[in-house]
Design a protein around this motif. Sequence first.
Motif, PDB file in Angstrom:
ATOM      1  N   TYR A  29      -3.503  24.258  90.252  1.00  0.00           N
ATOM      2  CA  TYR A  29      -4.161  23.440  89.222  1.00  0.00           C
ATOM      3  C   TYR A  29      -5.419  22.760  89.758  1.00  0.00           C
ATOM      4  O   TYR A  29      -6.410  22.617  89.049  1.00  0.00           O
ATOM      5  CB  TYR A  29      -3.193  22.420  88.636  1.00  0.00           C
ATOM      6  CG  TYR A  29      -2.159  23.049  87.730  1.00  0.00           C
ATOM      7  CD1 TYR A  29      -2.544  23.869  86.670  1.00  0.00           C
ATOM      8  CD2 TYR A  29      -0.806  22.857  87.934  1.00  0.00           C
ATOM      9  CE1 TYR A  29      -1.609  24.460  85.842  1.00  0.00           C
ATOM     10  CE2 TYR A  29       0.142  23.445  87.113  1.00  0.00           C
ATOM     11  CZ  TYR A  29      -0.270  24.239  86.065  1.00  0.00           C
ATOM     12  OH  TYR A  29       0.660  24.831  85.241  1.00  0.00           O
ATOM     13  N   LYS A  50      -8.063  25.488  89.946  1.00  0.00           N
ATOM     14  CA  LYS A  50      -8.474  25.821  88.582  1.00  0.00           C
ATOM     15  C   LYS A  50      -9.437  24.762  88.042  1.00  0.00           C
ATOM     16  O   LYS A  50     -10.448  25.089  87.416  1.00  0.00           O
ATOM     17  CB  LYS A  50      -7.241  25.935  87.689  1.00  0.00           C
ATOM     18  CG  LYS A  50      -7.535  26.439  86.303  1.00  0.00           C
ATOM     19  CD  LYS A  50      -6.243  26.612  85.517  1.00  0.00           C
ATOM     20  CE  LYS A  50      -6.561  27.049  84.102  1.00  0.00           C
ATOM     21  NZ  LYS A  50      -5.357  27.180  83.293  1.00  0.00           N
ATOM     22  N   GLY A  51      -9.149  23.492  88.320  1.00  0.00           N
ATOM     23  CA  GLY A  51     -10.031  22.396  87.891  1.00  0.00           C
ATOM     24  C   GLY A  51     -11.399  22.488  88.548  1.00  0.00           C
ATOM     25  O   GLY A  51     -12.437  22.285  87.890  1.00  0.00           O
ATOM     26  N   GLN A  61     -12.816  25.218  89.702  1.00  0.00           N
ATOM     27  CA  GLN A  61     -13.487  26.387  89.132  1.00  0.00           C
ATOM     28  C   GLN A  61     -14.094  26.056  87.767  1.00  0.00           C
ATOM     29  O   GLN A  61     -15.213  26.481  87.461  1.00  0.00           O
ATOM     30  CB  GLN A  61     -12.499  27.557  88.995  1.00  0.00           C
ATOM     31  CG  GLN A  61     -12.144  28.201  90.315  1.00  0.00           C
ATOM     32  CD  GLN A  61     -11.054  29.257  90.166  1.00  0.00           C
ATOM     33  OE1 GLN A  61     -10.210  29.186  89.275  1.00  0.00           O
ATOM     34  NE2 GLN A  61     -11.070  30.238  91.058  1.00  0.00           N
ATOM     35  N   GLU A  62     -13.364  25.303  86.960  1.00  0.00           N
ATOM     36  CA  GLU A  62     -13.882  24.910  85.647  1.00  0.00           C
ATOM     37  C   GLU A  62     -15.107  24.006  85.796  1.00  0.00           C
ATOM     38  O   GLU A  62     -16.092  24.150  85.059  1.00  0.00           O
ATOM     39  CB  GLU A  62     -12.792  24.223  84.832  1.00  0.00           C
ATOM     40  CG  GLU A  62     -11.698  25.173  84.378  1.00  0.00           C
ATOM     41  CD  GLU A  62     -10.498  24.469  83.767  1.00  0.00           C
ATOM     42  OE1 GLU A  62     -10.475  23.211  83.726  1.00  0.00           O
ATOM     43  OE2 GLU A  62      -9.566  25.176  83.334  1.00  0.00           O
ATOM     44  N   GLN A  63     -15.066  23.096  86.743  1.00  0.00           N
ATOM     45  CA  GLN A  63     -16.214  22.213  86.976  1.00  0.00           C
ATOM     46  C   GLN A  63     -17.420  23.005  87.457  1.00  0.00           C
ATOM     47  O   GLN A  63     -18.545  22.762  87.018  1.00  0.00           O
ATOM     48  CB  GLN A  63     -15.858  21.117  87.986  1.00  0.00           C
ATOM     49  CG  GLN A  63     -14.881  20.091  87.451  1.00  0.00           C
ATOM     50  CD  GLN A  63     -14.442  19.098  88.511  1.00  0.00           C
ATOM     51  OE1 GLN A  63     -14.711  19.278  89.696  1.00  0.00           O
ATOM     52  NE2 GLN A  63     -13.744  18.055  88.090  1.00  0.00           N
ATOM     53  N   ALA A  74     -18.031  26.148  86.831  1.00  0.00           N
ATOM     54  CA  ALA A  74     -18.510  26.935  85.691  1.00  0.00           C
ATOM     55  C   ALA A  74     -19.355  26.078  84.765  1.00  0.00           C
ATOM     56  O   ALA A  74     -20.415  26.514  84.281  1.00  0.00           O
ATOM     57  CB  ALA A  74     -17.331  27.535  84.941  1.00  0.00           C
ATOM     58  N   GLU A  75     -18.933  24.837  84.533  1.00  0.00           N
ATOM     59  CA  GLU A  75     -19.714  23.925  83.688  1.00  0.00           C
ATOM     60  C   GLU A  75     -21.083  23.663  84.305  1.00  0.00           C
ATOM     61  O   GLU A  75     -22.105  23.686  83.606  1.00  0.00           O
ATOM     62  CB  GLU A  75     -18.970  22.598  83.493  1.00  0.00           C
ATOM     63  CG  GLU A  75     -17.805  22.666  82.552  1.00  0.00           C
ATOM     64  CD  GLU A  75     -17.067  21.336  82.450  1.00  0.00           C
ATOM     65  OE1 GLU A  75     -17.684  20.275  82.711  1.00  0.00           O
ATOM     66  OE2 GLU A  75     -15.871  21.359  82.116  1.00  0.00           O
ATOM     67  N   TYR A  80     -22.670  25.542  86.422  1.00  0.00           N
ATOM     68  CA  TYR A  80     -23.438  26.786  86.420  1.00  0.00           C
ATOM     69  C   TYR A  80     -24.087  27.015  85.058  1.00  0.00           C
ATOM     70  O   TYR A  80     -25.266  27.335  84.962  1.00  0.00           O
ATOM     71  CB  TYR A  80     -22.522  27.951  86.785  1.00  0.00           C
ATOM     72  CG  TYR A  80     -23.210  29.307  86.716  1.00  0.00           C
ATOM     73  CD1 TYR A  80     -24.052  29.714  87.727  1.00  0.00           C
ATOM     74  CD2 TYR A  80     -23.007  30.156  85.630  1.00  0.00           C
ATOM     75  CE1 TYR A  80     -24.689  30.946  87.670  1.00  0.00           C
ATOM     76  CE2 TYR A  80     -23.624  31.387  85.563  1.00  0.00           C
ATOM     77  CZ  TYR A  80     -24.473  31.778  86.583  1.00  0.00           C
ATOM     78  OH  TYR A  80     -25.110  32.992  86.526  1.00  0.00           O
ATOM     79  N   TYR A  81     -23.320  26.853  84.005  1.00  0.00           N
ATOM     80  CA  TYR A  81     -23.850  27.137  82.667  1.00  0.00           C
ATOM     81  C   TYR A  81     -24.773  26.033  82.156  1.00  0.00           C
ATOM     82  O   TYR A  81     -25.613  26.267  81.313  1.00  0.00           O
ATOM     83  CB  TYR A  81     -22.710  27.404  81.682  1.00  0.00           C
ATOM     84  CG  TYR A  81     -22.046  28.734  81.951  1.00  0.00           C
ATOM     85  CD1 TYR A  81     -22.755  29.927  81.807  1.00  0.00           C
ATOM     86  CD2 TYR A  81     -20.724  28.811  82.384  1.00  0.00           C
ATOM     87  CE1 TYR A  81     -22.171  31.162  82.090  1.00  0.00           C
ATOM     88  CE2 TYR A  81     -20.131  30.044  82.664  1.00  0.00           C
ATOM     89  CZ  TYR A  81     -20.871  31.205  82.501  1.00  0.00           C
ATOM     90  OH  TYR A  81     -20.290  32.416  82.783  1.00  0.00           O
TER      91      TYR A  81
END
Length: 65
Positions: free
Chosen positions: A48, A51-52, A54-56, A58-59, A61-62
Amino acid sequence: MVAYQEPEYRGELLSMFERQVLDKLDTLTDDQKTYFEMTQARFQHLYYQIKGVQEQLAELYYKHK
């Protein structure tokens, strides 16, 4: 994994040594189950956390694209 099964009762009494061995096996089995569950919980926690992150990432990056 093969589950531990108590020996079939044949009307024979277990010797003190046999009882001690079985008690030790029960203790070891319980200890191994506890260790497995604790290790599994730690890996789940790490999953977890990763995963957190990775989500950060990705945010971020985009946002900068």
